[in-house]
Design an enzyme around this catalytic site. Sequence first.
Site, PDB file in Angstrom:
ATOM      1  N   ARG A  88       0.859  -1.187   0.000  1.00  0.00           N
ATOM      2  CA  ARG A  88       0.000   0.000   0.000  1.00  0.00           C
ATOM      3  C   ARG A  88       0.897   1.238   0.000  1.00  0.00           C
ATOM      4  O   ARG A  88       1.688   1.443   0.915  1.00  0.00           O
ATOM      5  CB  ARG A  88      -0.889  -0.031   1.247  1.00  0.00           C
ATOM      6  CG  ARG A  88      -1.713   1.199   1.456  1.00  0.00           C
ATOM      7  CD  ARG A  88      -2.661   1.058   2.658  1.00  0.00           C
ATOM      8  NE  ARG A  88      -3.399   2.278   2.828  1.00  0.00           N
ATOM      9  CZ  ARG A  88      -3.179   3.182   3.784  1.00  0.00           C
ATOM     10  NH1 ARG A  88      -2.253   2.967   4.711  1.00  0.00           N
ATOM     11  NH2 ARG A  88      -3.878   4.286   3.837  1.00  0.00           N
ATOM     12  N   HIS A 132      -2.836  11.049   0.525  1.00  0.00           N
ATOM     13  CA  HIS A 132      -2.298  10.844   1.873  1.00  0.00           C
ATOM     14  C   HIS A 132      -1.677  12.186   2.308  1.00  0.00           C
ATOM     15  O   HIS A 132      -0.491  12.285   2.568  1.00  0.00           O
ATOM     16  CB  HIS A 132      -1.283   9.702   1.881  1.00  0.00           C
ATOM     17  CG  HIS A 132      -1.021   9.113   3.238  1.00  0.00           C
ATOM     18  ND1 HIS A 132      -1.182   7.772   3.533  1.00  0.00           N
ATOM     19  CD2 HIS A 132      -0.589   9.673   4.386  1.00  0.00           C
ATOM     20  CE1 HIS A 132      -0.853   7.538   4.784  1.00  0.00           C
ATOM     21  NE2 HIS A 132      -0.484   8.684   5.337  1.00  0.00           N
ATOM     22  N   GLU A 177      -7.241   8.524   6.063  1.00  0.00           N
ATOM     23  CA  GLU A 177      -7.523   9.201   7.328  1.00  0.00           C
ATOM     24  C   GLU A 177      -8.019  10.637   7.142  1.00  0.00           C
ATOM     25  O   GLU A 177      -7.337  11.610   7.525  1.00  0.00           O
ATOM     26  CB  GLU A 177      -6.274   9.186   8.229  1.00  0.00           C
ATOM     27  CG  GLU A 177      -5.811   7.781   8.582  1.00  0.00           C
ATOM     28  CD  GLU A 177      -4.557   7.759   9.460  1.00  0.00           C
ATOM     29  OE1 GLU A 177      -3.935   8.820   9.636  1.00  0.00           O
ATOM     30  OE2 GLU A 177      -4.197   6.692   9.957  1.00  0.00           O
ATOM     31  N   ASN A 307      -7.386   1.941   9.994  1.00  0.00           N
ATOM     32  CA  ASN A 307      -6.091   2.129  10.644  1.00  0.00           C
ATOM     33  C   ASN A 307      -6.323   2.146  12.148  1.00  0.00           C
ATOM     34  O   ASN A 307      -7.129   2.947  12.642  1.00  0.00           O
ATOM     35  CB  ASN A 307      -5.440   3.447  10.216  1.00  0.00           C
ATOM     36  CG  ASN A 307      -5.034   3.441   8.747  1.00  0.00           C
ATOM     37  OD1 ASN A 307      -5.139   2.419   8.070  1.00  0.00           O
ATOM     38  ND2 ASN A 307      -4.572   4.566   8.258  1.00  0.00           N
ATOM     39  N   TYR A 309      -4.324   2.069  16.023  1.00  0.00           N
ATOM     40  CA  TYR A 309      -3.085   2.128  16.807  1.00  0.00           C
ATOM     41  C   TYR A 309      -3.314   2.027  18.312  1.00  0.00           C
ATOM     42  O   TYR A 309      -2.520   1.426  19.022  1.00  0.00           O
ATOM     43  CB  TYR A 309      -2.339   3.438  16.510  1.00  0.00           C
ATOM     44  CG  TYR A 309      -1.752   3.479  15.110  1.00  0.00           C
ATOM     45  CD1 TYR A 309      -0.471   2.986  14.864  1.00  0.00           C
ATOM     46  CD2 TYR A 309      -2.480   3.974  14.030  1.00  0.00           C
ATOM     47  CE1 TYR A 309       0.076   2.996  13.589  1.00  0.00           C
ATOM     48  CE2 TYR A 309      -1.941   3.994  12.747  1.00  0.00           C
ATOM     49  CZ  TYR A 309      -0.676   3.495  12.534  1.00  0.00           C
ATOM     50  OH  TYR A 309      -0.140   3.497  11.270  1.00  0.00           O
TER      51      TYR A 309
HETATM   52  O1  IFM Z   1       2.607   7.876   9.829  1.00  0.00           O
HETATM   53  C1  IFM Z   1       1.236   7.899   9.994  1.00  0.00           C
HETATM   54  C2  IFM Z   1       0.535   7.665   8.675  1.00  0.00           C
HETATM   55  O2  IFM Z   1       0.918   8.593   7.712  1.00  0.00           O
HETATM   56  C3  IFM Z   1      -0.957   7.748   8.836  1.00  0.00           C
HETATM   57  N1  IFM Z   1      -1.420   6.914   9.919  1.00  0.00           N
HETATM   58  C4  IFM Z   1      -0.722   6.981  11.168  1.00  0.00           C
HETATM   59  C5  IFM Z   1       0.763   6.843  10.959  1.00  0.00           C
HETATM   60  C6  IFM Z   1       1.512   6.931  12.297  1.00  0.00           C
HETATM   61  O3  IFM Z   1       1.287   8.157  12.883  1.00  0.00           O
END
Ligand code: IFM
Length: 481
Positions: A88, A132, A177, A307, A309
């Site tokens: 990706r 992005h 995002e 996404n 985290y």
């Molecule tokens: O690095 C970023 C990415 O560009 C988008 N999602 C989160 C990642 C970590 O912060």
Amino acid sequence: MPESAGPSVATTGARQFPADFVWGSATAAYQIEGAVEEGGRGVSIWDTFSRTPGKTLNGDTGDVADDHYHRWAEDVQHIADLGLGAYRFSISWPRVQPGGSGEFNAEGIAFYSMLVDALLAAGVKPVVTLYHWDLPQELQDEGGWTNRATAYAFADYARRMAVELGDRIDVWTTINEPWCAAYLGYANGEHAPGHTDPVEALTAAHHLNLGHGLAARAIREVLGEDAKVSITLNLHVNRPADPTSALDLEAVRRADAVGNRIFLQPLLEGVYPSDLLADLAHVTDWSFIQPGDAELCQVQMDVLGINYYSTGMVRFVEGAGRVPEGQTPASVLVGVLDVEGVPVPGPYTAMGWNIDPSGMTELLLSLHARYPGQPLMVTENGAAFGDEVSADGRVHDERRVSYLHDHIDAVGAAIDAGADVRGYFAWSLLDNFEWSFGYDRRFGIIRVDYDTQVRTWKDSAYWYRTLATSGVLPASEDIRY
Ligand code: IFM
């Protein structure tokens, strides 16, 4: 060059993923490419922002980054050596259309065409993200995502990319995002273009949703209904500070509306949530949403990118609301909603984000419950840690291996419970420019020495190769050089 994968992993008791599950890794153009003044590339908002004193840690910029623009062939070889089924990456809009409208740049298009061909030759499926965050500066000069015209310009750019790259692309992801693009870019100023206006942020959120709908339609007009389209969302798992408090549960609802459902509902249901519109009626009259827009935002998506985290925690505080220093905010608009972000218990990564794999399972299952027919894909997950090169020349990043192990296990748990998850992409293939944190935060499974541009596989890369080539989750300790 990495050594061979060795014998296959013992499977007794280990989690086995479906045979067609996609294992990949992800990057983004501005974070890795460098070469910002080469090949006819135009200026992006991140060039402008990162060159503005005080906006990034140590004044870092993406001018050189991982020099991927010149080292793409080596990087494709790493992807192939990792045994990944998909990669990706994002297209830099200003590289292929320097001003964001009008003339396209043949040299920029040729770069991505070459990259795509190399991936296909290596048996790797290209998963493209069209946006992005590196908006052409000329569009920002006209208001950027607060300007409705940007959504239409984005669709024109998407259409041209569909013509140029055509059926060589496996999945077309419109936007990465939009929450970050809208809220970090226009409300809290942490990202380009660095504005701090809540109404601008809400306007941008809508135009990003609209841009997605228009771009997805343009791609399908060019490539037919079979073209696989997607968007990637960073949805927030918000937990109440006090689960027994009705007010804190109300805070969760508000944060969910402004952080998650402002995207999910127009994109997947063709409506804006009525509770969101009411919650923020004191801030905006929402007149930037024109009749018919919400329906335009919705297209049938082949896969919804997620996404994940960490998790967030919120509570209700009348008349106040700040996000704690170093925490991922449940929403940067929480302050105008009487919602306050609360520090979440650790452990934490180098980003200060808490490590909580249970949030991954919870998020995937909640999406499955709300949208049962919608295939999902984890398009980013990973962790930044202060990696060191050891005396043996290796990077023993056991905390990252453990993070990946536990989160991938959590994806497996969601699949076991019924979620239709089609793939997983580790963030990131390479250490790279981590936006306002510059090069200080390393997310890569491959280390980049920024002085020499030498790439070194971390233990997490060896571990991930074992997983990608076997489909069986190895133990965290199972590093095979
Ligand atoms: O690095 C970023 C990415 O560009 C988008 N999602 C989160 C990642 C970590 O912060």
